[in-house]
Write an enzyme that holds these catalytic residues in place. Structure first.
Site, PDB file in Angstrom:
ATOM      1  N   CYS A  78     -39.992  39.301  46.504  1.00  0.00           N
ATOM      2  CA  CYS A  78     -39.134  40.411  46.932  1.00  0.00           C
ATOM      3  C   CYS A  78     -39.693  41.756  46.471  1.00  0.00           C
ATOM      4  O   CYS A  78     -40.743  42.170  46.947  1.00  0.00           O
ATOM      5  CB  CYS A  78     -37.712  40.157  46.443  1.00  0.00           C
ATOM      6  SG  CYS A  78     -36.532  41.211  47.268  1.00  0.00           S
ATOM      7  N   HIS A 166     -36.275  35.077  48.354  1.00  0.00           N
ATOM      8  CA  HIS A 166     -36.226  34.583  46.967  1.00  0.00           C
ATOM      9  C   HIS A 166     -36.416  33.068  46.935  1.00  0.00           C
ATOM     10  O   HIS A 166     -35.459  32.320  47.122  1.00  0.00           O
ATOM     11  CB  HIS A 166     -34.879  34.941  46.325  1.00  0.00           C
ATOM     12  CG  HIS A 166     -34.783  36.368  45.930  1.00  0.00           C
ATOM     13  ND1 HIS A 166     -35.206  36.835  44.711  1.00  0.00           N
ATOM     14  CD2 HIS A 166     -34.333  37.448  46.609  1.00  0.00           C
ATOM     15  CE1 HIS A 166     -35.010  38.139  44.641  1.00  0.00           C
ATOM     16  NE2 HIS A 166     -34.485  38.540  45.786  1.00  0.00           N
ATOM     17  N   GLU A 168     -36.651  31.243  44.441  1.00  0.00           N
ATOM     18  CA  GLU A 168     -35.949  30.666  43.289  1.00  0.00           C
ATOM     19  C   GLU A 168     -34.462  30.480  43.541  1.00  0.00           C
ATOM     20  O   GLU A 168     -33.766  29.844  42.761  1.00  0.00           O
ATOM     21  CB  GLU A 168     -36.158  31.561  42.049  1.00  0.00           C
ATOM     22  CG  GLU A 168     -35.396  32.887  42.028  1.00  0.00           C
ATOM     23  CD  GLU A 168     -36.066  34.005  42.834  1.00  0.00           C
ATOM     24  OE1 GLU A 168     -36.838  33.688  43.758  1.00  0.00           O
ATOM     25  OE2 GLU A 168     -35.788  35.185  42.556  1.00  0.00           O
TER      26      GLU A 168
END
Ligand code: XMP
Length: 507
Positions: A78, A166, A168
């Site tokens: 990001c 993202h 994660e």
């Protein structure tokens, strides 16, 4: 130990990246963006996190890419990806509204090592307000969404992978695949296992402590217990543990926990200080004043005991990674929050050095290590319990009678949660004695007794929380059990408040 460095640009998801890597048994450290990095042989890859700042914000982080570009593979997430694009002369437009939520990758270049074996369409989680509209020639676009052509890029020569989503985030369905692929590119060792950690820590403690003596305040919780066992394995009875009965613990907790410690072979001294704590709390109703009195009394008692031991050079503490992160030392943006584990100011006062063997572990890792160390399940899976104990769950003045009443209520509640298999599904549960008496009926008589609030919450780290969905039937039985067995209580309420705006504790 080989590791991946996560450069924290201040994203709220940075911890998730670290947890993800640790799940792959890969060791990683989070560093603030403004810390200079020297790429040594043990650093196998770098991840640049997202940020709460937009790329053109004058206050945005400015990590020094020259420290590591071209030296190790880089995964930039990001803001991190935008920062790299900007560094190489990429162009952006600022969106009128920021994008936040799920997006679909409609194009994926699976010749890119980061997308190996990943095929479109795939749902990913996106949150940002700037779009990259132009990238330099040597960048290659490796994925696109419906709205963004440049949702990911690669600079092959330098093994840089930039993702505008993202990976994660739990809503990114290819989260594991992307990290697995990145770790393969990094050729890092998958050796972050409990056994290796334990062996390394014990050797490290032996080495740094030498022949000194170490003291530790034990709380009955998992963090201080794991800390104590590791140190005890390294230096035996040169570790001196103190377990203080503040009179504000749960029912029978002092005796039970002390016995457990002794069975585990920890050199621990139980100190009965109930009367001192309760006498000092007499007449005190302000929660912060209660905390201050309890904290100071704790330090005073601990200090007196510590002085009786010769050659003490170290104070051990069960600080864990979330405490380190919360203290601000790894985000490079903000300081403060809390340091619950710190026995306030003691190290300086007693001229002691701090020994914090689990400061790089997350709570779930502490539990895994504890389990390998053979710590009993009731300590390993114990809910967090605040240092000031029941004092912050008895609203208003704390007295012996109120402590006894709340201990009885809490014991019924926690036992019922365990019997009904709810305890291990809940992050924290407790009862609160409210400073209100309400009218009720007892037999044929009118009663005027205390009201109790029951709290059970779900949380990841205590920073945010939601009420746990306990079945009405269970709550009903609980209310009956408490009001019929504990004299002085005639009303039970269930606390539904999320944090924020409420806190977990009532005081
Ligand atoms: P709050 O009430 O701040 O609680 O939402 C978050 C977590 O911290 C615990 N807590 C404390 N722990 N000393 C402690 O050691 C304290 O003064 C204290 N206050 C809250 C609380 O139990 C929850 O797990």
């Amino acid at each position: 130990m080989e590791k991946i460095i996560i450069i924290n640009n201040g994203s709220q998801y940075t911890q998730l990246i670290a947890r993800k890597l640790r799940e792959f048994n890969v060791y990683c450290e989070i560093l603030p963006w403004n810390q200079a990095i020297e790429v040594t042989n043990d650093i196998k890859g770098i991840i640049l996190s997202g940020s709460q700042y937009s790329i053109n914000d004058p206050n945005a982080p400015t990590p020094n890419l020259d420290d590591f570009i071209g030296k190790v593979p880089i995964l930039a997430i990001c803001f991190g990806a935008q920062y790299i694009a900007k560094y190489y002369g990429g162009e952006f437009i600022e969106n009128l509204t920021s994008e936040c939520g799920n997006a679909k990758l409609k194009y994926i270049d699976n010749s890119s090592p980061i997308f190996k074996n990943i095929y479109p369409p795939k749902i990913v989680f996106i949150t940002h307000s700037d779009t990259i509209v132009k990238i330099p020639k040597h960048f290659k676009i490796i994925c696109s969404t419906d709205n963004e052509e440049i949702a990911g890029f690669q600079i092959s020569k330098n093994k840089i992978y930039g993702l505008l989503f993202h990976p994660e985030h739990p809503q990114t369905e290819i989260s594991d695949d992307i990290f697995r692929n990145f770790l393969a590119v990094c050729k890092v060792s998958y050796d972050w296992t409990p056994n290796i950690f334990i062996e390394k820590k014990i050797n490290e403690i032996k080495e740094i402590v030498g022949n000194d003596e170490v003291i530790i305040g034990l709380s009955g919780g998992v963090d201080s217990t794991v800390t104590a066992i590791l140190i005890q394995k390294a230096i035996g009875n040169r570790l001196h543990g103190f377990f203080i009965d503040t009179g504000l613990l749960r029912k029978n907790e002092f005796e039970d926990v002390l016995n457990s410690y002794k069975k585990m072979g920890i050199n621990v001294k139980g100190i009965d200080a109930k009367d001192i704590f309760l006498s000092r709390l007499k007449g005190i109703i302000d929660p912060e004043e209660k905390r201050k009195i309890i904290g100071m009394t704790f330090i005073e008692i601990f200090e007196n005991e510590a002085k009786k031991i010769k050659n003490v050079r170290w104070l051990a503490q069960g600080t864990i990674y979330t405490d380190v992160i919360e203290s601000g030392s790894v985000n490079g943006l903000s300081k403060t929050i809390k340091s619950h584990h710190n026995v306030g100011g003691l190290p300086d006062k007693l001229n002691l050095k701090l020994l914090e063997p689990i400061r790089m572990l997350f709570k779930d890792e502490v539990r895994k290590i504890g389990s390998v160390l053979g710590i009993p399940l009731d300590i390993l899976n114990r809910h967090p319990f605040p240092g000031p104990g029941l004092a912050v769950r008895i609203l208003g003045e704390v007295t012996y009678e109120k402590v006894k009443l709340l201990q009885d209520v809490d014991d019924i509640y926690i036992s019922m949660l365990k019997e009904n298999n709810f305890y291990d599904k809940i992050w924290q549960a407790f009862a609160v004695l409210l400073p209100v008496k309400t009218v009720g009926i007892s037999g044929d008589e009118r009663s005027y007794d205390y009201a109790i609030a029951i709290r059970a919450i779900n949380s990841i780290d205590g920073m945010t929380a939601n009420a746990f969905d306990l079945p009405f039937d269970f709550l009903n039985k609980l209310a009956n059990e408490i009001t019929s067995k504990v004299n002085g209580v005639n009303r039970i309420v269930y606390d539904l408040s999320p944090k924020p705006p409420a806190t977990i504790e009532w005081e």
